[in-house]
Each structure stands twice: as structure tokens, then as C-alpha cells.
Design a protein around this motif. Sequence first.
Motif, PDB file in Angstrom:
ATOM      1  N   ILE A   1       0.822  -1.129   0.076  1.00 23.20           N
ATOM      2  CA  ILE A   1       0.088   0.182   0.001  1.00 23.20           C
ATOM      3  C   ILE A   1       0.877   1.275  -0.010  1.00 23.20           C
ATOM      4  N   ALA A   2       2.027   1.303   0.722  1.00 20.37           N
ATOM      5  CA  ALA A   2       3.075   2.310   0.787  1.00 20.37           C
ATOM      6  C   ALA A   2       3.511   2.344  -0.579  1.00 20.37           C
ATOM      7  N   LEU A   3       3.977   1.513  -1.228  1.00 20.45           N
ATOM      8  CA  LEU A   3       4.291   1.352  -2.769  1.00 20.45           C
ATOM      9  C   LEU A   3       3.429   2.124  -3.553  1.00 20.45           C
ATOM     10  N   LEU A   4       2.431   1.596  -3.360  1.00 18.31           N
ATOM     11  CA  LEU A   4       1.055   2.462  -4.316  1.00 18.31           C
ATOM     12  C   LEU A   4       1.249   3.811  -4.319  1.00 18.31           C
ATOM     13  N   LYS A   5       1.241   4.418  -2.925  1.00 18.99           N
ATOM     14  CA  LYS A   5       1.129   5.854  -2.817  1.00 18.99           C
ATOM     15  C   LYS A   5       2.531   6.371  -3.143  1.00 18.99           C
ATOM     16  N   ASN A   6       3.663   5.636  -3.190  1.00 22.07           N
ATOM     17  CA  ASN A   6       4.866   6.187  -3.181  1.00 22.07           C
ATOM     18  C   ASN A   6       5.102   6.591  -4.810  1.00 22.07           C
ATOM     19  N   THR A   7       4.449   5.680  -5.800  1.00 22.34           N
ATOM     20  CA  THR A   7       4.294   5.806  -7.033  1.00 22.34           C
ATOM     21  C   THR A   7       4.249   7.236  -7.617  1.00 22.34           C
ATOM     22  N   THR A   8       3.446   8.298  -6.565  1.00 19.96           N
ATOM     23  CA  THR A   8       3.332   9.476  -7.020  1.00 19.96           C
ATOM     24  C   THR A   8       4.434  10.264  -7.008  1.00 19.96           C
ATOM     25  N   VAL A   9       5.636   9.861  -6.450  1.00 16.92           N
ATOM     26  CA  VAL A   9       6.812  10.386  -6.320  1.00 16.92           C
ATOM     27  C   VAL A   9       7.540  10.596  -7.922  1.00 16.92           C
ATOM     28  N   ALA A  10       7.218   9.394  -8.832  1.00 17.83           N
ATOM     29  CA  ALA A  10       7.690   9.411  -9.879  1.00 17.83           C
ATOM     30  C   ALA A  10       7.101  10.762 -10.890  1.00 17.83           C
ATOM     31  N   ALA A  11       6.156  11.227 -10.341  1.00 24.64           N
ATOM     32  CA  ALA A  11       5.813  12.360 -10.970  1.00 24.64           C
ATOM     33  C   ALA A  11       6.704  13.308 -11.416  1.00 24.64           C
ATOM     34  N   GLY A  12       7.495  13.648 -10.344  1.00 30.46           N
ATOM     35  CA  GLY A  12       8.706  14.651 -10.496  1.00 30.46           C
ATOM     36  C   GLY A  12       9.801  14.477 -11.199  1.00 30.46           C
ATOM     37  N   PHE A  13       9.714  13.402 -11.969  1.00 31.13           N
ATOM     38  CA  PHE A  13      10.740  12.816 -12.805  1.00 31.13           C
ATOM     39  C   PHE A  13      10.281  12.503 -14.038  1.00 31.13           C
ATOM     40  N   SER A  14       9.207  13.183 -14.479  1.00 34.79           N
ATOM     41  CA  SER A  14       8.543  13.076 -15.829  1.00 34.79           C
ATOM     42  C   SER A  14       8.010  11.753 -16.305  1.00 34.79           C
ATOM     43  N   VAL A  15       7.596  11.025 -15.170  1.00 37.71           N
ATOM     44  CA  VAL A  15       6.938   9.580 -15.525  1.00 37.71           C
ATOM     45  C   VAL A  15       5.477   9.932 -15.309  1.00 37.71           C
TER      46      VAL A  15
END
Length: 218
Positions: free
Chosen positions: A154-168
Motif C-alpha cells: 500500500i505504501a508502494l502504491l502511494k509512493n508511485t506519485t513521487v515518480a511524477a516529479g521525474f517526468s513519469v
Amino acid sequence: MGVIIDNLDLWGEFLLGTLWLFFAGGVVALILGTMVGAMRVSPIPVARAVGTIYVNTIRNTPLTLVFFAFSFALPPLLGLRLTTATSVTLAICALGVYTATYVAETIRSGINTVPVGQAEAARALGLTFGQVMGLVVMPQAFRSVIPPMMSVFIALLKNTTVAAGFSVVNLGSIRNYLSERGANQFEVILWVMVIFVALVLLLSWAQRALENRWRVAR
């Protein structure tokens, strides 16, 4: 609902991006974390040391810094050209490497719940360390760590949003794209929250289903 109905193409693309990061990163984390968890309880001192250093170093490093390392430090070292596909692959690796530390510690705690006598009996029968772990210890450890393991994912799912700052492409970055279409940003954020809550509830349902199934199997 207009912000979704009028932009179904973007919502579908960005939701798939989040799910791809989650599932691919989860596979990397599960495989790597299982290996590191086994190393943490290995009778070989070097393996235990490597596992301990990896867990303590990566787990105590902010995820954003891990992304920076994979996105900006690693490509020049490997001679990689940053493309969309490369950025997604590096984001998956960053999420997997970071989450693997939590998977490893969860599995290690599960291994510690297995009675020592079972491993000793298996070794007395002539099984190697790998066979003891794979055939005797790990199957029981995985059953006992379903709830904490699901919390890790569940933490991994929410951590995917961090990739937004790296053009993903993922739900964490959809607000920027919809703002260009004139969508209300507050409404977009609310719908992103609703989607994440729905996904977390789905994972919680999967957790209960696995617990019930494996409880019967015992």
C-alpha cells in the motif's frame, strides 16, 4: 464527474501508468526483498553484513534521493540516453530497490516466527540452506506476514506519485496536464484521492482473501 468524463483518455493513460509502476515495482521489490531477507538470516557472515548494509542504507535514504540517483546519477555512469521508456524503467527500479528494504525486514520478521527446530530438523536431513529456506521456512514465513506485507505494498502504491516529479506518467502528475485543459485543479486532486482510496480498499480486500484462503490451507 465532468472532469473525468471529458478527459477519459488522460485518466486511463495516467491510471495505467500508476498501475504499471506499482505492479512492476512490486515484482522487483518482492524478488529482491526476499533475497535480502534470506541474506539477513543467513549463517554466512558476509551475506548478513551485505544485507544489513543494504537495508540500513536504502531504508534511511529519502525516496526522492533514490529517484535522483536513478534518474540523474546512474544514466551517465551507464551511458543511458533518457527517453520515456528509460525514465519509466529507472522509476520502477528506484521504487523496487527502495521498497525491497521493507519487504526484506517484513520477511525477516516472518522467518523469525518459524520455530528454529524445523530448520534444524531440515538441516539434519541433509538439506542445504537454500533448500531449508525455500521448502520449509519461506512458505510458513509468507503466510505469517500477509498483513504487514500488504501495508508495504500500500505504501508502494502511494509512493508511485513521487515518480511524477521525474517526468513519469502517473496519477501524481495528471493535475498538470488537466490544468492545461482548463480543469479545476481542486476537483482533479479530489478525484485522484478517490482513486487511490479505491485502490487501497481493493488491496485490503485482497489481503483478507489471502488470509482466509491460507488459514484454511493450514
